[in-house]
Design an enzyme around this catalytic site. Sequence first.
Site, mmCIF file in Angstrom:
data_model
loop_
_atom_site.group_PDB
_atom_site.id
_atom_site.type_symbol
_atom_site.label_atom_id
_atom_site.label_comp_id
_atom_site.label_asym_id
_atom_site.label_seq_id
_atom_site.Cartn_x
_atom_site.Cartn_y
_atom_site.Cartn_z
ATOM 1 N N ASP A 144 0.858 -1.177 0.000
ATOM 2 C CA ASP A 144 0.000 0.000 0.000
ATOM 3 C C ASP A 144 0.898 1.232 0.000
ATOM 4 O O ASP A 144 2.040 1.175 0.459
ATOM 5 C CB ASP A 144 -0.871 0.029 1.257
ATOM 6 C CG ASP A 144 -1.957 -1.040 1.236
ATOM 7 O OD1 ASP A 144 -1.955 -1.873 0.311
ATOM 8 O OD2 ASP A 144 -2.799 -1.031 2.152
ATOM 9 N N HIS A 220 5.190 -7.247 -0.473
ATOM 10 C CA HIS A 220 5.095 -8.533 -1.154
ATOM 11 C C HIS A 220 5.902 -8.504 -2.449
ATOM 12 O O HIS A 220 6.374 -7.444 -2.888
ATOM 13 C CB HIS A 220 3.636 -8.842 -1.475
ATOM 14 C CG HIS A 220 2.747 -8.898 -0.268
ATOM 15 N ND1 HIS A 220 2.132 -10.053 0.156
ATOM 16 C CD2 HIS A 220 2.364 -7.933 0.613
ATOM 17 C CE1 HIS A 220 1.414 -9.809 1.244
ATOM 18 N NE2 HIS A 220 1.537 -8.523 1.536
ATOM 19 N N SER A 331 7.362 3.597 5.382
ATOM 20 C CA SER A 331 8.675 3.852 4.799
ATOM 21 C C SER A 331 8.540 3.945 3.287
ATOM 22 O O SER A 331 7.541 4.465 2.791
ATOM 23 C CB SER A 331 9.663 2.763 5.196
ATOM 24 O OG SER A 331 10.970 3.186 4.910
#
Length: 362
Positions: A144, A220, A331
């Site tokens: 995200d 991911h 981050s």
Amino acid sequence: TDRKKLHTAPVGQVFRLRPFHVLVATGGGYAGYRKYEDYKLEQLEKRGIEVPVKLASEWEVALYKSVPTRLLSRAWGRLNQVELPTWLRKPVYSLYIWTFGVNMKEAAVEDLHHYRNLSEFFRRKLKPQARPVCCLHSVISPSDGKILNFGQVKNCEVEQVKGVTYSLESFLGPRISTEELHFSQASPGNSFQQQLVTKEGNELYHCVIYLAPGDYHCFHSPTDWRVSHRRHFPGSLMSVNPGVARWIKELFCHNERVVLTGDWKHGFFSLTAVGATNVGSIRIYFDQDLHTNSPCYSKGSYNDFSFISNNNKEGIPMRKGEHLGEFNLGSTIVLIFEAPKDFKFHLKAGQKIRFGEALGSL
């Protein structure tokens, strides 16, 4: 007559300034000022007003670096591990949810009392159906976040935000051996960028995704690829929010980061997890030897680890959408990869994106 005498120590003994205290106070005050400036810039952007690029000078960067962000990040990490009393969990997590707009309906466990500490809450897992992985496009978003920049890499320079660049070679470090990454041998006279491109007619592309504190903190695999090498750069832990990224040139080269390098069906592929303030901990699930934000490190140093051995010539195979790693707070993820010239991004700068959505395809 009956008054007691007040004995006072010399001022110099009571309040003795040390260089460390001066640096912390000055650096902390300046960091606060920069936060206020970032807020003003965000308000201008929301109103559609283009903000001119104003880069920090060397002394401003040095002043920012004087803030002990690595020490603060380690302290924050330990605080996050403290188990909260059951009665306190809901108020603390509810405040965080309200502040950063967290959608708990997507969480695999919605009950706030389930999370024993802040660290568990930050690293909460999502419901399987919350992030469907796009099967129609070759590269998906690994996390995200917000798209800061994307496009072709040109002249060995990569844009961290529009108008602010950093060196490709400084960011990735020296090129890994061709034997280890199964690459074709490049001419020594070629530029660093040309050496990464292994197939004629291909180009080098990049995409920068900023994870805000309220975002899902796991990342991911963005495509089917093989991870052959890990390079860990210890470094600063300055903020990586868009305002700071617009202000400090080569911010991502200053900060601690973990570069995963390998190849996919079109050639070179890399994913880099960039650390930030309060995000000293970067975890890669298949790499148990990785330890980030250590108390001591040599400036400008890095350490390499190969996932290719005599018994494993293929490295670590990753499937698109497979769990890869996690941050302990927001981050940045940077993708740099090789693809044919007809590769197209399906993005807009500044847009919000979720893990599993399309980044681009052929």
